[in-house]
Write a protein that holds these residues in place. Sequence first.
Motif, PDB file in Angstrom:
ATOM      1  N   VAL A 163      25.095  47.345  45.500  1.00 23.96           N
ATOM      2  CA  VAL A 163      25.824  46.661  44.074  1.00 23.96           C
ATOM      3  C   VAL A 163      27.013  47.792  43.464  1.00 23.96           C
ATOM      4  CG1 VAL A 163      26.075  45.392  42.495  1.00 23.96           C
ATOM      5  CG2 VAL A 163      24.125  44.455  43.578  1.00 23.96           C
ATOM      6  N   THR A 164      26.638  48.564  42.721  1.00 24.90           N
ATOM      7  CA  THR A 164      27.239  49.571  42.244  1.00 24.90           C
ATOM      8  C   THR A 164      27.956  50.597  42.821  1.00 24.90           C
ATOM      9  OG1 THR A 164      25.575  51.070  41.395  1.00 24.90           O
ATOM     10  CG2 THR A 164      25.196  49.263  40.337  1.00 24.90           C
ATOM     11  N   ARG A 165      27.818  50.530  44.251  1.00 24.08           N
ATOM     12  CA  ARG A 165      28.959  51.762  44.697  1.00 24.08           C
ATOM     13  C   ARG A 165      29.847  50.402  45.279  1.00 24.08           C
ATOM     14  NH1 ARG A 165      25.303  54.596  49.560  1.00 24.08           N
ATOM     15  NH2 ARG A 165      24.611  55.901  47.730  1.00 24.08           N
ATOM     16  N   LEU A 166      29.949  49.027  45.247  1.00 20.91           N
ATOM     17  CA  LEU A 166      31.017  48.446  45.479  1.00 20.91           C
ATOM     18  C   LEU A 166      31.708  48.699  44.563  1.00 20.91           C
ATOM     19  CD1 LEU A 166      30.385  45.392  47.957  1.00 20.91           C
ATOM     20  CD2 LEU A 166      30.079  47.960  48.043  1.00 20.91           C
ATOM     21  N   LEU A 167      30.766  48.534  43.204  1.00 24.23           N
ATOM     22  CA  LEU A 167      32.388  48.263  41.401  1.00 24.23           C
ATOM     23  C   LEU A 167      32.920  49.458  41.349  1.00 24.23           C
ATOM     24  CD1 LEU A 167      28.506  46.294  39.375  1.00 24.23           C
ATOM     25  CD2 LEU A 167      31.583  45.599  40.496  1.00 24.23           C
ATOM     26  N   LYS A 168      33.705  50.107  42.313  1.00 25.77           N
ATOM     27  CA  LYS A 168      34.756  51.396  41.659  1.00 25.77           C
ATOM     28  C   LYS A 168      34.731  51.238  40.333  1.00 25.77           C
ATOM     29  CE  LYS A 168      36.623  53.253  44.336  1.00 25.77           C
ATOM     30  NZ  LYS A 168      37.720  52.768  45.341  1.00 25.77           N
ATOM     31  N   LYS A 169      34.313  52.836  40.096  1.00 26.71           N
ATOM     32  CA  LYS A 169      35.013  53.103  37.995  1.00 26.71           C
ATOM     33  C   LYS A 169      35.962  52.643  37.981  1.00 26.71           C
ATOM     34  CE  LYS A 169      31.432  56.737  36.973  1.00 26.71           C
ATOM     35  NZ  LYS A 169      30.847  58.076  37.516  1.00 26.71           N
ATOM     36  N   ASP A 170      37.458  52.632  38.609  1.00 25.47           N
ATOM     37  CA  ASP A 170      38.901  52.156  37.744  1.00 25.47           C
ATOM     38  C   ASP A 170      38.992  50.614  37.945  1.00 25.47           C
ATOM     39  OD1 ASP A 170      38.987  51.978  40.626  1.00 25.47           O
ATOM     40  OD2 ASP A 170      40.367  53.863  40.995  1.00 25.47           O
ATOM     41  N   GLY A 171      38.289  49.949  38.500  1.00 22.92           N
ATOM     42  CA  GLY A 171      38.120  49.057  39.203  1.00 22.92           C
ATOM     43  C   GLY A 171      39.263  48.258  40.223  1.00 22.92           C
ATOM     44  N   ASN A 172      39.221  49.001  40.786  1.00 23.94           N
ATOM     45  CA  ASN A 172      40.484  48.973  42.583  1.00 23.94           C
ATOM     46  C   ASN A 172      39.334  48.468  43.593  1.00 23.94           C
ATOM     47  OD1 ASN A 172      42.980  49.178  40.825  1.00 23.94           O
ATOM     48  ND2 ASN A 172      42.822  50.561  41.235  1.00 23.94           N
ATOM     49  N   ILE A 173      39.032  47.368  43.649  1.00 22.49           N
ATOM     50  CA  ILE A 173      37.868  46.762  44.889  1.00 22.49           C
ATOM     51  C   ILE A 173      38.438  45.983  45.489  1.00 22.49           C
ATOM     52  CG2 ILE A 173      35.671  45.806  45.238  1.00 22.49           C
ATOM     53  CD1 ILE A 173      35.364  45.592  41.736  1.00 22.49           C
ATOM     54  N   SER A 174      38.182  46.610  47.073  1.00 15.84           N
ATOM     55  CA  SER A 174      39.454  46.231  48.378  1.00 15.84           C
ATOM     56  C   SER A 174      38.376  45.062  48.112  1.00 15.84           C
ATOM     57  CB  SER A 174      39.024  46.491  49.373  1.00 15.84           C
ATOM     58  OG  SER A 174      37.265  46.548  49.546  1.00 15.84           O
ATOM     59  N   ASP A 175      39.357  43.846  48.389  1.00 20.07           N
ATOM     60  CA  ASP A 175      38.659  42.578  48.112  1.00 20.07           C
ATOM     61  C   ASP A 175      37.996  41.802  49.228  1.00 20.07           C
ATOM     62  OD1 ASP A 175      41.289  41.500  46.888  1.00 20.07           O
ATOM     63  OD2 ASP A 175      42.665  41.151  48.989  1.00 20.07           O
ATOM     64  N   ALA A 176      37.619  42.578  50.135  1.00 13.45           N
ATOM     65  CA  ALA A 176      36.463  42.891  51.233  1.00 13.45           C
ATOM     66  C   ALA A 176      35.470  42.845  50.421  1.00 13.45           C
ATOM     67  CB  ALA A 176      36.489  43.855  51.944  1.00 13.45           C
ATOM     68  N   TRP A 177      35.625  43.991  49.439  1.00  8.86           N
ATOM     69  CA  TRP A 177      34.338  44.909  48.185  1.00  8.86           C
ATOM     70  C   TRP A 177      33.701  42.943  47.340  1.00  8.86           C
ATOM     71  CZ3 TRP A 177      33.893  50.231  47.583  1.00  8.86           C
ATOM     72  CH2 TRP A 177      33.641  50.749  48.878  1.00  8.86           C
ATOM     73  N   VAL A 178      34.820  42.906  47.217  1.00  8.07           N
ATOM     74  CA  VAL A 178      34.908  41.801  46.153  1.00  8.07           C
ATOM     75  C   VAL A 178      33.752  40.641  46.729  1.00  8.07           C
ATOM     76  CG1 VAL A 178      36.240  39.928  44.620  1.00  8.07           C
ATOM     77  CG2 VAL A 178      36.544  42.811  44.541  1.00  8.07           C
ATOM     78  N   SER A 179      34.233  40.333  47.985  1.00  9.78           N
ATOM     79  CA  SER A 179      34.213  39.247  48.730  1.00  9.78           C
ATOM     80  C   SER A 179      32.778  39.715  48.644  1.00  9.78           C
ATOM     81  CB  SER A 179      34.457  38.133  49.798  1.00  9.78           C
ATOM     82  OG  SER A 179      34.406  39.084  50.621  1.00  9.78           O
ATOM     83  N   LYS A 180      31.755  40.376  49.003  1.00  5.57           N
ATOM     84  CA  LYS A 180      31.022  40.666  49.228  1.00  5.57           C
ATOM     85  C   LYS A 180      30.069  40.721  47.892  1.00  5.57           C
ATOM     86  CE  LYS A 180      28.305  44.683  51.990  1.00  5.57           C
ATOM     87  NZ  LYS A 180      28.264  45.065  52.311  1.00  5.57           N
ATOM     88  N   LEU A 181      30.278  41.118  47.171  1.00  4.94           N
ATOM     89  CA  LEU A 181      29.835  40.707  45.663  1.00  4.94           C
ATOM     90  C   LEU A 181      29.915  39.158  44.770  1.00  4.94           C
ATOM     91  CD1 LEU A 181      31.581  44.346  43.739  1.00  4.94           C
ATOM     92  CD2 LEU A 181      29.468  44.082  44.217  1.00  4.94           C
ATOM     93  N   GLN A 182      30.967  38.507  45.653  1.00  9.72           N
ATOM     94  CA  GLN A 182      30.727  37.286  45.336  1.00  9.72           C
ATOM     95  C   GLN A 182      29.840  36.284  45.492  1.00  9.72           C
ATOM     96  OE1 GLN A 182      34.749  36.486  45.318  1.00  9.72           O
ATOM     97  NE2 GLN A 182      35.156  35.520  44.073  1.00  9.72           N
ATOM     98  N   VAL A 183      29.313  37.319  47.232  1.00  8.80           N
ATOM     99  CA  VAL A 183      28.450  36.161  47.671  1.00  8.80           C
ATOM    100  C   VAL A 183      26.977  36.357  47.539  1.00  8.80           C
ATOM    101  CG1 VAL A 183      27.451  35.869  50.138  1.00  8.80           C
ATOM    102  CG2 VAL A 183      30.309  35.679  49.937  1.00  8.80           C
ATOM    103  N   PHE A 184      26.788  38.270  47.239  1.00  5.97           N
ATOM    104  CA  PHE A 184      25.885  38.470  46.804  1.00  5.97           C
ATOM    105  C   PHE A 184      25.317  37.917  45.825  1.00  5.97           C
ATOM    106  CE2 PHE A 184      22.838  42.134  45.048  1.00  5.97           C
ATOM    107  CZ  PHE A 184      21.894  42.086  46.411  1.00  5.97           C
ATOM    108  N   LEU A 185      25.920  38.021  44.675  1.00  4.31           N
ATOM    109  CA  LEU A 185      25.893  37.561  43.383  1.00  4.31           C
ATOM    110  C   LEU A 185      25.672  36.310  43.323  1.00  4.31           C
ATOM    111  CD1 LEU A 185      27.394  40.929  41.600  1.00  4.31           C
ATOM    112  CD2 LEU A 185      24.562  40.681  41.754  1.00  4.31           C
ATOM    113  N   GLY A 186      26.253  35.582  43.623  1.00  6.00           N
ATOM    114  CA  GLY A 186      26.933  34.333  43.815  1.00  6.00           C
ATOM    115  C   GLY A 186      27.799  33.488  42.186  1.00  6.00           C
ATOM    116  N   MET A 187      28.533  34.641  42.030  1.00  4.53           N
ATOM    117  CA  MET A 187      29.140  34.359  41.043  1.00  4.53           C
ATOM    118  C   MET A 187      31.300  34.604  41.227  1.00  4.53           C
ATOM    119  SD  MET A 187      27.218  37.573  38.810  1.00  4.53           S
ATOM    120  CE  MET A 187      28.291  37.422  36.928  1.00  4.53           C
ATOM    121  N   GLN A 188      32.048  34.406  40.528  1.00  8.65           N
ATOM    122  CA  GLN A 188      33.209  35.070  40.891  1.00  8.65           C
ATOM    123  C   GLN A 188      33.827  35.926  40.583  1.00  8.65           C
ATOM    124  OE1 GLN A 188      35.266  31.605  41.360  1.00  8.65           O
ATOM    125  NE2 GLN A 188      32.969  30.381  41.496  1.00  8.65           N
TER     126      GLN A 188
END
Length: 275
Positions: A163-188
């Motif tokens: 999780v925290t590896r995908l949460l890039k410090k500068d907030g520029n997270i790729s769409d693929a990573w955003v969707s991975k986080l959404q599926v994993f955390l069940g959050m928008q």
Amino acid sequence: MNNNFGGDWTSQKIEIVTSYTQAYLTVMKNQPFNLIYFDGFAGSGDIEQDENIIQGAALRVLAIDDPKPFDLYYFVELVKKYADNLKAQIKLKFPERKFVVRSEDCNVKIKDMAAYLRKPEQNMTKVLAFIDPKGMQVKWESLEILRGLGVDMWILVPLGMGVTRLLKKDGNISDAWVSKLQVFLGMQESEIRNYFYADELINLFGEAVAGQRLDNAIVRAAKLYQERLNTIFKFVSQPFVMRNSKNSPMYHFYLATNNTTALKIANSVIKPKYQ
Ligand SMILES: C[S@@+](CC[C@H](N)C(=O)[O-])C[C@H]1O[C@@H](n2cnc3c(N)ncnc32)[C@H](O)[C@@H]1O
């Protein structure tokens, strides 16, 4: 060497699960439940560790028969050759156990298990589940489906590793990573950003710039995941935190349950590992 470091995690995790299982079966000894052990990421039976081969959790749990074994062992392992190897080992070492090995995605099998437990005739069935992924394979929706069921679940959560590896410090997270986080955390995406990032800023050119990640992302992630689990299960144990050689948390290992006795046992088997 600090026991929580590096490769020792694996052995410690297996010790936690086997100690808990031993206590679980002791508590259940005289209770009228049909008991199922569900291992969602079962492996091949063996684990290679520092040039040694150790027994994986599946075989360790199968060996427990005092005071009694489970009525059924259900193993899920995506990779067919691992699943086949596990099956062969169980047949050889524990021919008397009733077991199933399925080579499939754990998310599918959790759903099947939940549907099975919801059948009225299964109201006396209880499940001890062990969910031990290396990465972020477990979808939040697969866990949500367990709400209200007689399931105690040990779950390995890759908060630092994933999780925290995908949460890039500068907030520029790729769409693929955003969707991975959404599926994993069940959050928008907006909920994830609100939780982990400072507000969006407007730069000198009037453009919107993603806010920076807030401090202590791993602590925030652990608090969040624990709270999320608590929306499904009444109780969540303290985590057993597995750290790398730089002392950074990689995985958090929790028991989620609806039962206070289970919670007490879990915290007592985790606690000595902190010392
Ligand atoms: C950390 S290992 C499990 C080790 C095991 N608990 C033991 O004690 O030996 C994770 C296993 O999950 C399997 N796996 C990966 N993705 C999976 C999925 N979506 N569903 C089920 N198994 C999966 C991998 O092939 C690997 O064998």
